[in-house]
Design an enzyme around this catalytic site. Structure first.
Site, PDB file in Angstrom:
ATOM      1  N   CYS A   1      -4.430  -1.895  -1.494  1.00  0.00           N
ATOM      2  CA  CYS A   1      -4.633  -0.464  -1.760  1.00  0.00           C
ATOM      3  C   CYS A   1      -5.801  -0.315  -2.726  1.00  0.00           C
ATOM      4  CB  CYS A   1      -3.349   0.109  -2.376  1.00  0.00           C
ATOM      5  SG  CYS A   1      -3.534   1.810  -2.927  1.00  0.00           S
TER       6      CYS A   1
ATOM      7  N   GLU B   1      -2.268   9.038   8.637  1.00  0.00           N
ATOM      8  CA  GLU B   1      -0.806   8.872   8.587  1.00  0.00           C
ATOM      9  C   GLU B   1      -0.101   9.817   9.564  1.00  0.00           C
ATOM     10  OE1 GLU B   1       1.266   6.772   6.943  1.00  0.00           O
ATOM     11  OE2 GLU B   1      -0.222   5.683   5.766  1.00  0.00           O
TER      12      GLU B   1
ATOM     13  N   CYS C   1     -11.017   2.548   0.913  1.00  0.00           N
ATOM     14  CA  CYS C   1      -9.577   2.797   1.042  1.00  0.00           C
ATOM     15  C   CYS C   1      -9.144   2.003   2.268  1.00  0.00           C
ATOM     16  CB  CYS C   1      -9.325   4.283   1.246  1.00  0.00           C
ATOM     17  SG  CYS C   1      -7.668   4.675   1.837  1.00  0.00           S
TER      18      CYS C   1
ATOM     19  N   ASP D   1       0.870  -1.188   0.000  1.00  0.00           N
ATOM     20  CA  ASP D   1       0.000   0.000   0.000  1.00  0.00           C
ATOM     21  C   ASP D   1       0.904   1.234   0.000  1.00  0.00           C
ATOM     22  OD1 ASP D   1      -2.385   1.547   0.242  1.00  0.00           O
ATOM     23  OD2 ASP D   1      -2.044   1.745   2.386  1.00  0.00           O
ATOM     24  N   SER D   2       0.268   2.397  -0.017  1.00  0.00           N
ATOM     25  CA  SER D   2       1.037   3.651   0.032  1.00  0.00           C
ATOM     26  C   SER D   2       1.669   3.865   1.407  1.00  0.00           C
ATOM     27  CB  SER D   2       0.107   4.823  -0.245  1.00  0.00           C
ATOM     28  OG  SER D   2      -0.848   4.936   0.790  1.00  0.00           O
TER      29      SER D   2
ATOM     30  N   HIS E   1      -6.982   2.436   4.391  1.00  0.00           N
ATOM     31  CA  HIS E   1      -6.684   3.217   5.603  1.00  0.00           C
ATOM     32  C   HIS E   1      -7.929   3.365   6.491  1.00  0.00           C
ATOM     33  CE1 HIS E   1      -3.008   4.600   3.576  1.00  0.00           C
ATOM     34  NE2 HIS E   1      -2.616   5.138   4.725  1.00  0.00           N
TER      35      HIS E   1
HETATM   36  N1  DGL Z   1      -4.790   2.910   1.356  1.00  0.00           N
HETATM   37  C1  DGL Z   1      -4.799   3.256  -0.030  1.00  0.00           C
HETATM   38  C2  DGL Z   1      -6.126   3.016  -0.659  1.00  0.00           C
HETATM   39  O1  DGL Z   1      -6.731   2.016  -0.284  1.00  0.00           O
HETATM   40  C3  DGL Z   1      -4.023   4.487  -0.418  1.00  0.00           C
HETATM   41  C4  DGL Z   1      -4.503   5.780   0.135  1.00  0.00           C
HETATM   42  C5  DGL Z   1      -3.608   6.929  -0.223  1.00  0.00           C
HETATM   43  O2  DGL Z   1      -2.399   6.813  -0.096  1.00  0.00           O
HETATM   44  O3  DGL Z   1      -4.162   7.960  -0.661  1.00  0.00           O
HETATM   45  O4  DGL Z   1      -6.592   3.698  -1.528  1.00  0.00           O
END
Ligand code: DGL
Length: 242
Positions: free
Chosen positions: A70, A143, A173, A7-8, A175
């Protein structure tokens, strides 16, 4: 089995946590691209470049399966890359769509990043109209360790207001499961966690023994705190820029 999960940043750890709970006996190699987050506002070309480097890293690590933890990469690139590397790759959208169909869920809302919303991938995969709202404030808040701030609660209220009444809300997402408790203070909808959908979708039971390696492209004290908050366990964190 050696499994790459990426993921990011820390978002994909919500998927990794579910995987470890259900299928503990694998060697999970996690890559969080903290140097380039947030992915949700990057161009498709930028996402393609980051993803390509991470997949090559996983290939060097001899993984047998890659899980794109992600929503942004899954919704923008999965169809393009799934057969490109000669390795089995799973995304988070197809398992989520399968879960929705299997459970006949309707009146669905999606909260996700700007790039995921722009792709319209959820309505295409689920094959029905969904209400979708882009939530650009969430990833930086999470984050930066500001989940319990007033600003975060206000953002949750605003986005839910914009979404309107839904019976089911996809946390589109990876996150966003970090915000589950706060979101549930302001909606009675059923929240769909993509990490759980992935676990339902695959069967990677193994007896090989548990191993977890966590790599990130940029480290900070906040990152270390966030990792132990999500994983509820202490794992070594390794700096690795690709
Ligand atoms: N967690 C990721 C997602 O599911 C990336 C979110 C991001 O870095 O903007 O989209």
């Amino acid at each position: 089995m050696r499994i790459g999960v990426f993921d990011s940043g820390i978002g994909g750890l919500t998927v990794l946590k579910e995987l470890i709970n259900k299928y503990p006996n694998n060697h999970y190699i996690y890559y969080g691209d903290t140097l380039h987050l947030p992915y949700g506002v990057k161009t498709k070309d930028e996402l393609r470049g980051y993803t390509d480097k991470i997949i090559h890293f996983f290939i060097e690590q001899k993984v047998e399966l890659i899980i794109i933890a992600c929503g942004t990469v899954s919704s923008n690139l999965y169809d393009e890359i799934k057969d490109k590397y000669g390795i089995f790759i799973i995304d988070v959208l197809n398992p989520t769509a399968a879960y929705i169909k299997k459970n006949n869920l309707t009146n669905i809302g999606v909260l996700a990043t700007p790039m995921t919303i722009k792709s319209k991938a959820f309505s295409k995969k689920i094959d029905m109209p969904v209400k979708a709202i882009s939530c650009p404030l969430f990833v930086p808040l999470i984050e930066n360790g500001n989940v319990h701030s007033k600003e975060c609660e206000e953002a949750v209220k605003t986005y839910l207001n914009n979404l309107g009444q839904c019976d089911n809300i996809i946390l589109g997402c990876t996150h966003y499961p970090v915000l589950k408790e706060i979101i549930l203070k302001h909606t009675e909808a059923n929240l769909i966690d993509m990490g759980k959908c992935v676990c339902d979708y695959i069967d990677i039971k193994s007896e090989e023994g548990k191993e977890v390696s966590l790599y990130f492209s940029l480290l900070s004290k906040t990152l270390v705190k966030n990792v132990s908050m999500i994983m509820e366990d202490d794992y070594e964190i390794i700096l690795k820029e690709l």
